[in-house]
Write a protein that holds these residues in place. Sequence first.
Motif, PDB file in Angstrom:
ATOM      1  N   GLY A   1       4.187   6.244 -13.811  1.00  0.00           N
ATOM      2  CA  GLY A   1       5.309   6.988 -13.260  1.00  0.00           C
ATOM      3  C   GLY A   1       5.569   6.633 -11.809  1.00  0.00           C
ATOM      4  O   GLY A   1       6.725   6.448 -11.393  1.00  0.00           O
ATOM      5  N   GLU A   2       4.497   6.500 -11.019  1.00  0.00           N
ATOM      6  CA  GLU A   2       4.648   6.117  -9.614  1.00  0.00           C
ATOM      7  C   GLU A   2       5.198   4.697  -9.485  1.00  0.00           C
ATOM      8  O   GLU A   2       6.040   4.424  -8.620  1.00  0.00           O
ATOM      9  N   ALA A   3       4.704   3.797 -10.342  1.00  0.00           N
ATOM     10  CA  ALA A   3       5.202   2.423 -10.307  1.00  0.00           C
ATOM     11  C   ALA A   3       6.678   2.377 -10.657  1.00  0.00           C
ATOM     12  O   ALA A   3       7.470   1.688  -9.997  1.00  0.00           O
ATOM     13  N   ALA A   4       7.084   3.106 -11.692  1.00  0.00           N
ATOM     14  CA  ALA A   4       8.494   3.129 -12.085  1.00  0.00           C
ATOM     15  C   ALA A   4       9.366   3.676 -10.969  1.00  0.00           C
ATOM     16  O   ALA A   4      10.462   3.151 -10.690  1.00  0.00           O
ATOM     17  N   GLU A   5       8.906   4.725 -10.303  1.00  0.00           N
ATOM     18  CA  GLU A   5       9.664   5.300  -9.194  1.00  0.00           C
ATOM     19  C   GLU A   5       9.793   4.301  -8.049  1.00  0.00           C
ATOM     20  O   GLU A   5      10.841   4.207  -7.400  1.00  0.00           O
ATOM     21  N   LEU A   6       8.729   3.557  -7.788  1.00  0.00           N
ATOM     22  CA  LEU A   6       8.756   2.568  -6.709  1.00  0.00           C
ATOM     23  C   LEU A   6       9.790   1.485  -6.992  1.00  0.00           C
ATOM     24  O   LEU A   6      10.575   1.109  -6.109  1.00  0.00           O
ATOM     25  N   TYR A   7       9.807   0.967  -8.216  1.00  0.00           N
ATOM     26  CA  TYR A   7      10.840  -0.004  -8.581  1.00  0.00           C
ATOM     27  C   TYR A   7      12.226   0.612  -8.421  1.00  0.00           C
ATOM     28  O   TYR A   7      13.136  -0.011  -7.879  1.00  0.00           O
ATOM     29  N   GLY A   8      12.376   1.833  -8.912  1.00  0.00           N
ATOM     30  CA  GLY A   8      13.680   2.471  -8.884  1.00  0.00           C
ATOM     31  C   GLY A   8      14.220   2.682  -7.487  1.00  0.00           C
ATOM     32  O   GLY A   8      15.440   2.635  -7.267  1.00  0.00           O
ATOM     33  N   ARG A   9      13.333   2.915  -6.511  1.00  0.00           N
ATOM     34  CA  ARG A   9      13.789   3.116  -5.135  1.00  0.00           C
ATOM     35  C   ARG A   9      14.283   1.840  -4.488  1.00  0.00           C
ATOM     36  O   ARG A   9      15.031   1.872  -3.519  1.00  0.00           O
ATOM     37  N   HIS A  10      13.855   0.694  -5.006  1.00  0.00           N
ATOM     38  CA  HIS A  10      14.196  -0.571  -4.354  1.00  0.00           C
ATOM     39  C   HIS A  10      15.225  -1.409  -5.112  1.00  0.00           C
ATOM     40  O   HIS A  10      15.757  -2.367  -4.559  1.00  0.00           O
ATOM     41  N   LEU A  28      13.003  -6.927 -13.259  1.00  0.00           N
ATOM     42  CA  LEU A  28      13.596  -5.975 -14.192  1.00  0.00           C
ATOM     43  C   LEU A  28      12.681  -5.721 -15.389  1.00  0.00           C
ATOM     44  O   LEU A  28      12.565  -4.580 -15.867  1.00  0.00           O
ATOM     45  N   ILE A  29      12.029  -6.758 -15.879  1.00  0.00           N
ATOM     46  CA  ILE A  29      11.103  -6.582 -17.002  1.00  0.00           C
ATOM     47  C   ILE A  29       9.923  -5.714 -16.574  1.00  0.00           C
ATOM     48  O   ILE A  29       9.478  -4.831 -17.318  1.00  0.00           O
ATOM     49  N   GLU A  30       9.411  -5.948 -15.369  1.00  0.00           N
ATOM     50  CA  GLU A  30       8.320  -5.116 -14.860  1.00  0.00           C
ATOM     51  C   GLU A  30       8.757  -3.654 -14.778  1.00  0.00           C
ATOM     52  O   GLU A  30       8.005  -2.738 -15.158  1.00  0.00           O
ATOM     53  N   TRP A  31       9.962  -3.423 -14.277  1.00  0.00           N
ATOM     54  CA  TRP A  31      10.466  -2.064 -14.142  1.00  0.00           C
ATOM     55  C   TRP A  31      10.618  -1.414 -15.516  1.00  0.00           C
ATOM     56  O   TRP A  31      10.189  -0.278 -15.734  1.00  0.00           O
ATOM     57  N   ALA A  32      11.207  -2.146 -16.447  1.00  0.00           N
ATOM     58  CA  ALA A  32      11.374  -1.606 -17.800  1.00  0.00           C
ATOM     59  C   ALA A  32      10.028  -1.279 -18.427  1.00  0.00           C
ATOM     60  O   ALA A  32       9.864  -0.245 -19.092  1.00  0.00           O
ATOM     61  N   ALA A  33       9.037  -2.144 -18.212  1.00  0.00           N
ATOM     62  CA  ALA A  33       7.704  -1.914 -18.776  1.00  0.00           C
ATOM     63  C   ALA A  33       7.088  -0.639 -18.218  1.00  0.00           C
ATOM     64  O   ALA A  33       6.457   0.141 -18.951  1.00  0.00           O
ATOM     65  N   GLU A  34       7.256  -0.397 -16.938  1.00  0.00           N
ATOM     66  CA  GLU A  34       6.675   0.805 -16.334  1.00  0.00           C
ATOM     67  C   GLU A  34       7.434   2.064 -16.734  1.00  0.00           C
ATOM     68  O   GLU A  34       6.834   3.117 -16.945  1.00  0.00           O
ATOM     69  N   GLY A  63       8.816  -3.271   2.971  1.00  0.00           N
ATOM     70  CA  GLY A  63       9.793  -3.702   1.973  1.00  0.00           C
ATOM     71  C   GLY A  63       9.242  -4.609   0.912  1.00  0.00           C
ATOM     72  O   GLY A  63       9.949  -4.946  -0.042  1.00  0.00           O
ATOM     73  N   ARG A  64       7.967  -5.022   1.027  1.00  0.00           N
ATOM     74  CA  ARG A  64       7.342  -5.891   0.025  1.00  0.00           C
ATOM     75  C   ARG A  64       6.611  -4.997  -0.978  1.00  0.00           C
ATOM     76  O   ARG A  64       5.389  -4.828  -0.916  1.00  0.00           O
ATOM     77  N   TYR A  65       7.369  -4.402  -1.891  1.00  0.00           N
ATOM     78  CA  TYR A  65       6.833  -3.339  -2.737  1.00  0.00           C
ATOM     79  C   TYR A  65       6.225  -3.828  -4.045  1.00  0.00           C
ATOM     80  O   TYR A  65       5.523  -3.062  -4.730  1.00  0.00           O
ATOM     81  N   SER A  66       6.480  -5.069  -4.432  1.00  0.00           N
ATOM     82  CA  SER A  66       6.133  -5.495  -5.789  1.00  0.00           C
ATOM     83  C   SER A  66       4.635  -5.459  -6.054  1.00  0.00           C
ATOM     84  O   SER A  66       4.198  -5.061  -7.145  1.00  0.00           O
ATOM     85  N   ARG A  67       3.810  -5.860  -5.067  1.00  0.00           N
ATOM     86  CA  ARG A  67       2.371  -5.846  -5.307  1.00  0.00           C
ATOM     87  C   ARG A  67       1.851  -4.430  -5.486  1.00  0.00           C
ATOM     88  O   ARG A  67       0.992  -4.169  -6.332  1.00  0.00           O
ATOM     89  N   LEU A  68       2.373  -3.485  -4.700  1.00  0.00           N
ATOM     90  CA  LEU A  68       1.939  -2.099  -4.858  1.00  0.00           C
ATOM     91  C   LEU A  68       2.315  -1.588  -6.239  1.00  0.00           C
ATOM     92  O   LEU A  68       1.522  -0.896  -6.886  1.00  0.00           O
ATOM     93  N   ALA A  69       3.500  -1.935  -6.711  1.00  0.00           N
ATOM     94  CA  ALA A  69       3.919  -1.497  -8.040  1.00  0.00           C
ATOM     95  C   ALA A  69       2.971  -2.025  -9.110  1.00  0.00           C
ATOM     96  O   ALA A  69       2.593  -1.302 -10.042  1.00  0.00           O
ATOM     97  N   VAL A  70       2.566  -3.272  -8.982  1.00  0.00           N
ATOM     98  CA  VAL A  70       1.649  -3.867  -9.963  1.00  0.00           C
ATOM     99  C   VAL A  70       0.292  -3.164  -9.923  1.00  0.00           C
ATOM    100  O   VAL A  70      -0.290  -2.846 -10.965  1.00  0.00           O
ATOM    101  N   VAL A  71      -0.222  -2.915  -8.723  1.00  0.00           N
ATOM    102  CA  VAL A  71      -1.529  -2.271  -8.602  1.00  0.00           C
ATOM    103  C   VAL A  71      -1.484  -0.852  -9.165  1.00  0.00           C
ATOM    104  O   VAL A  71      -2.416  -0.408  -9.852  1.00  0.00           O
ATOM    105  N   GLU A  94      -0.003  -0.964   0.226  1.00  0.00           N
ATOM    106  CA  GLU A  94       0.827   0.136   0.722  1.00  0.00           C
ATOM    107  C   GLU A  94       1.490  -0.242   2.035  1.00  0.00           C
ATOM    108  O   GLU A  94       2.659   0.096   2.268  1.00  0.00           O
ATOM    109  N   GLU A  95       0.779  -0.960   2.880  1.00  0.00           N
ATOM    110  CA  GLU A  95       1.389  -1.424   4.134  1.00  0.00           C
ATOM    111  C   GLU A  95       2.502  -2.427   3.856  1.00  0.00           C
ATOM    112  O   GLU A  95       3.562  -2.390   4.491  1.00  0.00           O
ATOM    113  N   LEU A  96       2.265  -3.330   2.917  1.00  0.00           N
ATOM    114  CA  LEU A  96       3.312  -4.283   2.549  1.00  0.00           C
ATOM    115  C   LEU A  96       4.544  -3.558   2.013  1.00  0.00           C
ATOM    116  O   LEU A  96       5.679  -3.933   2.310  1.00  0.00           O
ATOM    117  N   ALA A  97       4.328  -2.520   1.217  1.00  0.00           N
ATOM    118  CA  ALA A  97       5.448  -1.765   0.655  1.00  0.00           C
ATOM    119  C   ALA A  97       6.266  -1.101   1.754  1.00  0.00           C
ATOM    120  O   ALA A  97       7.498  -1.023   1.669  1.00  0.00           O
TER     121      ALA A  97
END
Length: 402
Positions: free
Chosen positions: A138-147, A161-167, A122-130, A116-119
């Motif tokens: 839904g939270e992961a998809a929103e996180l990708y969408g904001r960035h 993009l594949i990660e975002w589509a998957a979420e 601006g380093r949001y990808s690890r939070l999205a994966v977790v 969460e601190e990394l996000a």
Amino acid sequence: MGNAEKFSQDAVLRARVLLLGSEQPSLRERLDAYRVLATASPRAYLPKLFDALVERANELRDPDLDVVLYGEAVDAARRFGADVPDGEERLNRALHGYQHALFAVGRRAEGLAVCEELAEAGRYSRLAVVLAEEGRHGEAAELYGRHIVPGAGDDVSEWTLIEWAAELDAAGRHEEALEVFARVVDDHRHRAAEDRGPLASLVWKLEQYARMLRAAGRRAEEAAARREALALLARLAEGGEPVSWSNIQAWWVTLLSLSGRSAEPAATPEAPLPAFGVHLVHGWSPDIREEHFASIPALERQTDALRESGDLPGLIVAQRRLTVRRALLWEASGRRTEESLRPSFDEGVALARRLTTDPAALARALTDRSMFLLAVKRYEEAHADFAEATALQGDAPIVTRT
């Protein structure tokens, strides 16, 4: 002068003598010296302490020690002055190593806090994966969408993009997921047309895209995507890849594991699972990766029991889950021999042929084997399997294989 102050000055003197001596001190000795000197001269020695801590963690590669070393590196980086070059970048690097170590030893709540601190930086990808690992799609998809900027294909990697589509898909936002994945396919089409992307990878993406279109009930577009993939396989069977490529099997394994998500239980914060659609080696949390591979023996016992019971439909489902795990292990181990993995795909096809009442199961098994054969450059066999699978779905003449 008090004893504590005298001891401190003596320790500082010994540390300076060690570093200035004629013999090169070991990394461990330098680390101890920097710890002492960073208290006396933080501006000069905190950056050196930081670098030594990270180097020591990379040298030892012990999860328990990594927690200590990266935690100390984070503390050192937080104390950097504004004049330290790349101070923010070094803090983020330490935080990344720290969260990885925390997940490796099962301290997920603390690892999540670091992500969460990394996000926030601006380093949001690890939070999205977790979040994805905990079923918070839904939270992961929103996180990708904001960035991710819509249409900014040059600034966003295909993996993201594949990660975002998957979420999006896991969150039930299927049409949005299709729009994002269409960007992946379109971008690869353009690169492949200019010989800047492997045809094999485009086939894997088209097959995943067709699967998503089918789930959305868009059968005409699904059939078009499969025909495009079939034409590319025919081209590969005739002349091979137009340009030499290496190390692209991760695309296949990632999309294969994504295709198997529906057969797995739903992830929860209490029972996390892999973030399907994320690169196995560079994306999955280490505790999740270890647990997923540790489940292989139990799944092998389950498939053996299903063979004994004669439950063919149940066996087909379990055997595919096992095959996907074996493919992931095949990729992670780096020992990618055809002989070690092909029997799993051959068995999947053989079992599906026995289930004569379900042609969709055979089409799935043939497609699975086709995509594997493509990964090991068996282009003619891959084309034949995919042609038969396509025909079973009503789009091409049937070419039967064993």
